[in-house]
Write an enzyme that holds these catalytic residues in place. Structure first.
Site, PDB file in Angstrom:
ATOM      1  N   HIS A 198       3.919  -3.950   9.607  1.00  0.00           N
ATOM      2  CA  HIS A 198       3.904  -3.736  11.052  1.00  0.00           C
ATOM      3  C   HIS A 198       2.753  -4.430  11.777  1.00  0.00           C
ATOM      4  O   HIS A 198       2.754  -4.509  12.996  1.00  0.00           O
ATOM      5  CB  HIS A 198       3.892  -2.225  11.337  1.00  0.00           C
ATOM      6  CG  HIS A 198       4.900  -1.482  10.503  1.00  0.00           C
ATOM      7  ND1 HIS A 198       6.246  -1.785  10.548  1.00  0.00           N
ATOM      8  CD2 HIS A 198       4.769  -0.492   9.569  1.00  0.00           C
ATOM      9  CE1 HIS A 198       6.900  -0.993   9.688  1.00  0.00           C
ATOM     10  NE2 HIS A 198       6.015  -0.204   9.088  1.00  0.00           N
ATOM     11  N   TYR A 213      11.167   8.989   0.880  1.00  0.00           N
ATOM     12  CA  TYR A 213      11.194   7.912  -0.127  1.00  0.00           C
ATOM     13  C   TYR A 213      11.864   8.308  -1.451  1.00  0.00           C
ATOM     14  O   TYR A 213      11.966   7.478  -2.354  1.00  0.00           O
ATOM     15  CB  TYR A 213       9.766   7.431  -0.404  1.00  0.00           C
ATOM     16  CG  TYR A 213       9.080   6.868   0.827  1.00  0.00           C
ATOM     17  CD1 TYR A 213       9.503   5.665   1.375  1.00  0.00           C
ATOM     18  CD2 TYR A 213       8.038   7.552   1.457  1.00  0.00           C
ATOM     19  CE1 TYR A 213       8.891   5.146   2.517  1.00  0.00           C
ATOM     20  CE2 TYR A 213       7.417   7.044   2.595  1.00  0.00           C
ATOM     21  CZ  TYR A 213       7.851   5.840   3.110  1.00  0.00           C
ATOM     22  OH  TYR A 213       7.252   5.327   4.238  1.00  0.00           O
ATOM     23  N   ARG A 217      12.750   5.762  12.353  1.00  0.00           N
ATOM     24  CA  ARG A 217      11.475   6.470  12.251  1.00  0.00           C
ATOM     25  C   ARG A 217      10.594   6.156  13.471  1.00  0.00           C
ATOM     26  O   ARG A 217      11.105   5.766  14.520  1.00  0.00           O
ATOM     27  CB  ARG A 217      10.798   6.105  10.921  1.00  0.00           C
ATOM     28  CG  ARG A 217      11.689   6.471   9.710  1.00  0.00           C
ATOM     29  CD  ARG A 217      11.040   6.102   8.401  1.00  0.00           C
ATOM     30  NE  ARG A 217       9.803   6.851   8.175  1.00  0.00           N
ATOM     31  CZ  ARG A 217       8.888   6.503   7.285  1.00  0.00           C
ATOM     32  NH1 ARG A 217       9.075   5.410   6.538  1.00  0.00           N
ATOM     33  NH2 ARG A 217       7.788   7.223   7.143  1.00  0.00           N
ATOM     34  N   ASN A 265       7.877  -5.526  -0.439  1.00  0.00           N
ATOM     35  CA  ASN A 265       7.819  -4.392   0.474  1.00  0.00           C
ATOM     36  C   ASN A 265       6.346  -4.289   0.866  1.00  0.00           C
ATOM     37  O   ASN A 265       5.536  -3.759   0.097  1.00  0.00           O
ATOM     38  CB  ASN A 265       8.301  -3.111  -0.220  1.00  0.00           C
ATOM     39  CG  ASN A 265       8.262  -1.921   0.717  1.00  0.00           C
ATOM     40  OD1 ASN A 265       7.639  -1.978   1.777  1.00  0.00           O
ATOM     41  ND2 ASN A 265       8.920  -0.842   0.326  1.00  0.00           N
ATOM     42  N   GLU A 279      12.320  -9.349   2.359  1.00  0.00           N
ATOM     43  CA  GLU A 279      11.565  -8.122   2.677  1.00  0.00           C
ATOM     44  C   GLU A 279      12.466  -6.908   2.468  1.00  0.00           C
ATOM     45  O   GLU A 279      13.608  -6.903   2.926  1.00  0.00           O
ATOM     46  CB  GLU A 279      11.114  -8.214   4.144  1.00  0.00           C
ATOM     47  CG  GLU A 279      10.294  -7.034   4.597  1.00  0.00           C
ATOM     48  CD  GLU A 279       9.742  -7.273   6.010  1.00  0.00           C
ATOM     49  OE1 GLU A 279       9.257  -8.381   6.304  1.00  0.00           O
ATOM     50  OE2 GLU A 279       9.818  -6.325   6.816  1.00  0.00           O
ATOM     51  N   ARG A 329       7.054   1.584  13.495  1.00  0.00           N
ATOM     52  CA  ARG A 329       7.716   1.022  12.308  1.00  0.00           C
ATOM     53  C   ARG A 329       8.887   0.116  12.677  1.00  0.00           C
ATOM     54  O   ARG A 329       9.497  -0.506  11.817  1.00  0.00           O
ATOM     55  CB  ARG A 329       8.221   2.142  11.385  1.00  0.00           C
ATOM     56  CG  ARG A 329       7.126   2.978  10.796  1.00  0.00           C
ATOM     57  CD  ARG A 329       7.674   3.961   9.760  1.00  0.00           C
ATOM     58  NE  ARG A 329       6.788   5.110   9.657  1.00  0.00           N
ATOM     59  CZ  ARG A 329       5.719   5.171   8.855  1.00  0.00           C
ATOM     60  NH1 ARG A 329       5.415   4.170   8.084  1.00  0.00           N
ATOM     61  NH2 ARG A 329       4.962   6.255   8.833  1.00  0.00           N
ATOM     62  N   ARG A 337       4.943  10.950  -2.763  1.00  0.00           N
ATOM     63  CA  ARG A 337       4.686  10.662  -1.352  1.00  0.00           C
ATOM     64  C   ARG A 337       5.942  10.942  -0.517  1.00  0.00           C
ATOM     65  O   ARG A 337       6.983  10.305  -0.730  1.00  0.00           O
ATOM     66  CB  ARG A 337       4.346   9.175  -1.248  1.00  0.00           C
ATOM     67  CG  ARG A 337       4.296   8.628   0.136  1.00  0.00           C
ATOM     68  CD  ARG A 337       4.225   7.116   0.138  1.00  0.00           C
ATOM     69  NE  ARG A 337       4.003   6.678   1.489  1.00  0.00           N
ATOM     70  CZ  ARG A 337       4.242   5.455   1.917  1.00  0.00           C
ATOM     71  NH1 ARG A 337       4.707   4.525   1.102  1.00  0.00           N
ATOM     72  NH2 ARG A 337       4.013   5.147   3.165  1.00  0.00           N
ATOM     73  N   SER A 350      12.957   3.113   3.255  1.00  0.00           N
ATOM     74  CA  SER A 350      13.440   3.991   4.329  1.00  0.00           C
ATOM     75  C   SER A 350      14.024   3.158   5.464  1.00  0.00           C
ATOM     76  O   SER A 350      13.750   1.957   5.570  1.00  0.00           O
ATOM     77  CB  SER A 350      12.279   4.843   4.849  1.00  0.00           C
ATOM     78  OG  SER A 350      11.314   4.010   5.487  1.00  0.00           O
ATOM     79  N   PRO A 378       0.794  -1.226   0.000  1.00  0.00           N
ATOM     80  CA  PRO A 378       0.000   0.000   0.000  1.00  0.00           C
ATOM     81  C   PRO A 378       0.829   1.281   0.000  1.00  0.00           C
ATOM     82  O   PRO A 378       1.849   1.368   0.666  1.00  0.00           O
ATOM     83  CB  PRO A 378      -0.828  -0.109   1.295  1.00  0.00           C
ATOM     84  CG  PRO A 378      -0.130  -1.120   2.125  1.00  0.00           C
ATOM     85  CD  PRO A 378       0.514  -2.061   1.170  1.00  0.00           C
ATOM     86  N   ASN A 379       0.333   2.217  -0.779  1.00  0.00           N
ATOM     87  CA  ASN A 379       0.870   3.580  -0.896  1.00  0.00           C
ATOM     88  C   ASN A 379       2.183   3.673  -1.674  1.00  0.00           C
ATOM     89  O   ASN A 379       2.672   4.763  -1.936  1.00  0.00           O
ATOM     90  CB  ASN A 379       1.029   4.245   0.495  1.00  0.00           C
ATOM     91  CG  ASN A 379      -0.288   4.288   1.236  1.00  0.00           C
ATOM     92  OD1 ASN A 379      -1.264   4.800   0.690  1.00  0.00           O
ATOM     93  ND2 ASN A 379      -0.345   3.748   2.439  1.00  0.00           N
ATOM     94  N   ASP A 420       1.307 -15.001   7.497  1.00  0.00           N
ATOM     95  CA  ASP A 420       0.911 -16.406   7.318  1.00  0.00           C
ATOM     96  C   ASP A 420       1.006 -16.832   5.854  1.00  0.00           C
ATOM     97  O   ASP A 420       1.342 -17.983   5.561  1.00  0.00           O
ATOM     98  CB  ASP A 420      -0.513 -16.642   7.837  1.00  0.00           C
ATOM     99  CG  ASP A 420      -0.581 -16.683   9.363  1.00  0.00           C
ATOM    100  OD1 ASP A 420       0.483 -16.725  10.004  1.00  0.00           O
ATOM    101  OD2 ASP A 420      -1.713 -16.669   9.906  1.00  0.00           O
ATOM    102  N   HIS A 431      12.648  -2.555   2.668  1.00  0.00           N
ATOM    103  CA  HIS A 431      12.074  -1.248   3.020  1.00  0.00           C
ATOM    104  C   HIS A 431      12.986  -0.165   2.477  1.00  0.00           C
ATOM    105  O   HIS A 431      14.201  -0.208   2.683  1.00  0.00           O
ATOM    106  CB  HIS A 431      11.899  -1.102   4.536  1.00  0.00           C
ATOM    107  CG  HIS A 431      10.933  -2.100   5.059  1.00  0.00           C
ATOM    108  ND1 HIS A 431       9.578  -1.991   4.837  1.00  0.00           N
ATOM    109  CD2 HIS A 431      11.126  -3.256   5.715  1.00  0.00           C
ATOM    110  CE1 HIS A 431       8.971  -3.049   5.355  1.00  0.00           C
ATOM    111  NE2 HIS A 431       9.890  -3.833   5.896  1.00  0.00           N
ATOM    112  N   ALA A 480       2.969  -0.465   5.121  1.00  0.00           N
ATOM    113  CA  ALA A 480       2.547  -0.452   6.527  1.00  0.00           C
ATOM    114  C   ALA A 480       2.034  -1.816   6.997  1.00  0.00           C
ATOM    115  O   ALA A 480       2.022  -2.089   8.210  1.00  0.00           O
ATOM    116  CB  ALA A 480       1.489   0.625   6.735  1.00  0.00           C
TER     117      ALA A 480
HETATM  118  C1  DQA Z   1       8.099   1.267   3.992  1.00  0.00           C
HETATM  119  C2  DQA Z   1       8.125   1.614   5.476  1.00  0.00           C
HETATM  120  C3  DQA Z   1       6.744   1.439   6.091  1.00  0.00           C
HETATM  121  O1  DQA Z   1       6.780   1.767   7.469  1.00  0.00           O
HETATM  122  C4  DQA Z   1       5.754   2.349   5.407  1.00  0.00           C
HETATM  123  O2  DQA Z   1       4.461   2.149   5.941  1.00  0.00           O
HETATM  124  C5  DQA Z   1       5.756   2.212   3.938  1.00  0.00           C
HETATM  125  C6  DQA Z   1       7.047   2.083   3.253  1.00  0.00           C
HETATM  126  C7  DQA Z   1       9.451   1.545   3.318  1.00  0.00           C
HETATM  127  O3  DQA Z   1       9.640   1.051   2.211  1.00  0.00           O
HETATM  128  O4  DQA Z   1      10.295   2.252   3.861  1.00  0.00           O
HETATM  129  O5  DQA Z   1       4.722   2.273   3.288  1.00  0.00           O
HETATM  130  O6  DQA Z   1       7.804  -0.106   3.842  1.00  0.00           O
END
Ligand code: DQA
Length: 146
Positions: free
Chosen positions: A79, A22, A106, A73, A97, A110, A17, A101, A9-10, A86, A99, A76
């Site tokens: 978390h 990012y 942060r 990735n 995985e 997170r 963003r 950032s 998401p996002n 699962d 990330h 959110a």
């Molecule tokens: C993220 C870090 C997460 O905490 C955040 O919610 C994201 C991006 C990252 O790539 O740094 O959406 O996964």
């Protein structure tokens, strides 16, 4: 070798963003660069992004039959999504995985990843480069298969 890159998401908003966190490059920029990076390694990269937990879970399940590894990735969902955790635990291909950032620098919420314990490893805080490093790690892990 075939790798599925899943962004949660996002991450479709990359570029606009929180650019201070990012960066200014877009999801399309990221996906294009990963395809090119993969080609050089003889690795077929497929990219998928969704803002929906169930769609991410379906993609994880389906990848088990079709890919040699997943780079995810989960945004959110990292978390708190036990459902994504699962799903990862339920498949047999390796999952890395990523990330963008440095989540540890942060907000407190997170600092926890509920998904990390069922992955092969995490790459955190290295920007888009983290995805390339994950491709290299998967290649290494799967014996550098073509
Ligand atoms: C993220 C870090 C997460 O905490 C955040 O919610 C994201 C991006 C990252 O790539 O740094 O959406 O996964």
């Amino acid at each position: 070798m075939k790798v599925l890159v899943i962004n949660g998401p996002n991450l479709n908003l990359l570029g606009k963003r929180e650019p201070g966190v990012y960066g200014s490059n877009t999801l399309i920029d990221l996906e294009k660069s990963l395809l090119t990076f993969g080609e050089k390694l003889n690795c077929e990269v497929t990219c998928f992004q969704s803002n929906h937990e169930g769609d991410l879970i379906d993609a994880i399940h389906e990848a088990d039959e079709q890919y040699n590894g997943i780079i995810i990735n989960p945004g959110a969902f990292t978390h708190y999504s036990y459902a994504i955790r699962d799903a990862i635990a339920g498949i047999s291909i390796p999952v890395i995985e990523v990330h963008i950032s440095n989540v540890h620098a942060r907000e407190e919420f997170r600092h926890t990843s509920v998904t990390a314990p069922v992955t092969a490893g995490q790459i955190i805080g290295l920007g888009f480069k983290g995805y390339e490093l994950a491709i290299l790690a998967l290649k290494d892990r799967t014996g550098g298969m073509n």
